[in-house]
Design a protein around this motif. Structure first.
Motif, PDB file in Angstrom:
ATOM      1  N   TYR A  35      86.338  14.304   0.031  1.00 45.29           N
ATOM      2  CA  TYR A  35      86.666  13.791  -1.016  1.00 45.29           C
ATOM      3  C   TYR A  35      86.366  12.702  -0.638  1.00 45.29           C
ATOM      4  N   GLN A  37      87.754   8.419  -1.429  1.00 38.96           N
ATOM      5  CA  GLN A  37      87.882   7.342  -3.048  1.00 38.96           C
ATOM      6  C   GLN A  37      88.175   6.076  -2.393  1.00 38.96           C
ATOM      7  N   GLY A  40      88.769   1.248  -7.464  1.00 44.83           N
ATOM      8  CA  GLY A  40      87.709   1.238  -9.073  1.00 44.83           C
ATOM      9  C   GLY A  40      87.498   2.725  -9.086  1.00 44.83           C
ATOM     10  N   LYS A  41      86.789   3.353  -8.247  1.00 51.13           N
ATOM     11  CA  LYS A  41      86.009   4.335  -8.781  1.00 51.13           C
ATOM     12  C   LYS A  41      86.424   5.797  -8.074  1.00 51.13           C
ATOM     13  N   GLY A  42      86.386   6.657  -8.927  1.00 54.47           N
ATOM     14  CA  GLY A  42      86.724   8.251  -8.780  1.00 54.47           C
ATOM     15  C   GLY A  42      86.759   8.984  -7.376  1.00 54.47           C
ATOM     16  N   LEU A  43      87.106  10.361  -7.261  1.00 55.38           N
ATOM     17  CA  LEU A  43      86.771  10.756  -6.095  1.00 55.38           C
ATOM     18  C   LEU A  43      85.298  11.722  -6.184  1.00 55.38           C
ATOM     19  N   LEU A  45      82.617  14.064  -4.548  1.00 53.52           N
ATOM     20  CA  LEU A  45      82.641  15.316  -3.441  1.00 53.52           C
ATOM     21  C   LEU A  45      81.374  14.998  -2.293  1.00 53.52           C
ATOM     22  N   ASP A  59      77.405  15.173  -3.251  1.00 55.25           N
ATOM     23  CA  ASP A  59      77.181  14.280  -3.976  1.00 55.25           C
ATOM     24  C   ASP A  59      76.784  13.009  -3.412  1.00 55.25           C
ATOM     25  N   LEU A  90      89.655  11.844   1.301  1.00 53.36           N
ATOM     26  CA  LEU A  90      91.179  13.532   1.152  1.00 53.36           C
ATOM     27  C   LEU A  90      90.006  14.644   1.216  1.00 53.36           C
TER      28      LEU A  90
ATOM     29  N   GLN B   1      74.572  15.143 -14.956  1.00 54.81           N
ATOM     30  CA  GLN B   1      76.120  15.125 -13.835  1.00 54.81           C
ATOM     31  C   GLN B   1      76.793  14.748 -14.746  1.00 54.81           C
ATOM     32  N   LEU B  88      94.569  10.636 -12.844  1.00 61.07           N
ATOM     33  CA  LEU B  88      93.199  10.887 -12.031  1.00 61.07           C
ATOM     34  C   LEU B  88      93.230  12.241 -13.513  1.00 61.07           C
ATOM     35  N   LYS B  99      83.296  22.396  -7.907  1.00 65.53           N
ATOM     36  CA  LYS B  99      83.610  20.874  -7.857  1.00 65.53           C
ATOM     37  C   LYS B  99      83.690  20.471  -8.995  1.00 65.53           C
ATOM     38  N   PHE B 102      85.959  13.224 -10.946  1.00 65.64           N
ATOM     39  CA  PHE B 102      87.116  12.737 -10.744  1.00 65.64           C
ATOM     40  C   PHE B 102      86.757  11.919 -11.501  1.00 65.64           C
ATOM     41  N   GLY B 103      87.605  10.868 -12.893  1.00 66.69           N
ATOM     42  CA  GLY B 103      87.711  10.025 -13.496  1.00 66.69           C
ATOM     43  C   GLY B 103      88.601   8.201 -12.732  1.00 66.69           C
ATOM     44  N   ALA B 104      88.490   7.721 -12.502  1.00 61.09           N
ATOM     45  CA  ALA B 104      88.465   6.390 -11.657  1.00 61.09           C
ATOM     46  C   ALA B 104      89.767   6.195 -11.799  1.00 61.09           C
ATOM     47  N   GLY B 105      90.478   6.727 -12.482  1.00 63.55           N
ATOM     48  CA  GLY B 105      92.323   7.053 -13.126  1.00 63.55           C
ATOM     49  C   GLY B 105      92.739   5.835 -13.652  1.00 63.55           C
TER      50      GLY B 105
END
Lengths: 113, 112
Positions: A35, A37, A40-43, A45, A59, A90, B1, B88, B99, B102-105
């Motif tokens: 992943y 990271q 400010g953004k999500g992980l 893949l 993605d 990660l 998605q 997260l 799969k 994830f959100g940004a947290g």
């Protein structure tokens, strides 16, 4: 318990350079993941592998190659580092029974000058 | 998605208070929802998951899932300074074997 070890912890590269990140796990898990990271953004893949020598694109696979030569290790190559790029990569794994809970390494922080 | 949004972006609570974190997702057919905790310089660590509508409690953590409103929340009772971390939310969509999205947290700070 097991552990996921990522090397190196910090990686500084030059624009256009090919860079390789390594990951080892001793859980005996079948599936492994890479992943990315960004702040400010999500992980997101990049690649995953469900068994030795298997590779599946995520993605964000463009600009990356991956290799799973052994069950315990999964490497990621940045094929051409982009100037001013900064992100944490990660590595994670899941067991073959549940394929649910991810176990993560501590990450490799990449900076490109 | 699948799309996953978390709110608030950051949260400051006093020690001993309840911390409440929110997550919305885009697909009602999503399978499991996970919450991960990430301390600075470390990888995320799984805290709790939920699959069925309703709530699930583990220790100081309670998670609520409402599939109709595409919403899941995490509540941390008696918050401690050691709970300070990024949380997260991750969603496994139906048919997306292996799969998670994830959100940004949410960055939580618990002040003594």
């Amino acid at each position: 318990g097991g552990i996921i070890t990522q090397t190196p912890k910090f990686l500084i590269g030059q624009e256009g350079q090919k860079l390789t990140l390594k990951c080892q796990q001793n859980f005996n898990h079948d599936t492994m993941y890479w992943y990315r990271q960004d702040s400010g953004k999500g992980l997101r893949l990049i690649y995953y592998s469900i068994t030795e020598n298997d590779l599946q694109k995520g993605d964000l696979s463009e600009g990356y190659d991956a290799s799973r030569e052994k069950k315990s290790s999964f490497s990621l190559t940045v094929t051409s580092a982009q100037k001013n790029e900064m992100a944490v990569f990660l590595c994670a794994s899941t067991d073959s029974i549940s394929n649910e809970r991810l176990f993560f390494g501590h990450g490799t922080k990449l900076s490109v000058l | 998605q699948e799309k996953v949004q978390q709110s608030p972006e950051s949260l400051i609570v006093p020690e001993g208070a309840m911390s409440s974190l929110n997550c919305t997702f885009s697909n009602s057919a999503s399978q499991s929802i996970w919450w991960y905790q990430q301390h600075p310089g470390k990888g995320p660590e799984a805290l709790i998951s939920i699959f069925s509508n309703g709530n699930k409690k583990e220790g100081r953590l309670t998670v609520y899932l409402n599939r109709a409103s595409l919403h899941v929340s995490l509540h941390i009772r008696d918050s401690q300074p050691s709970d300070s971390a990024v949380y997260l939310c991750a969603v496994r969509a139906s048919g997306s074997f292996n799969k998670l999205t994830f959100g940004a947290g949410t960055r939580l700070a618990v002040c003594p």
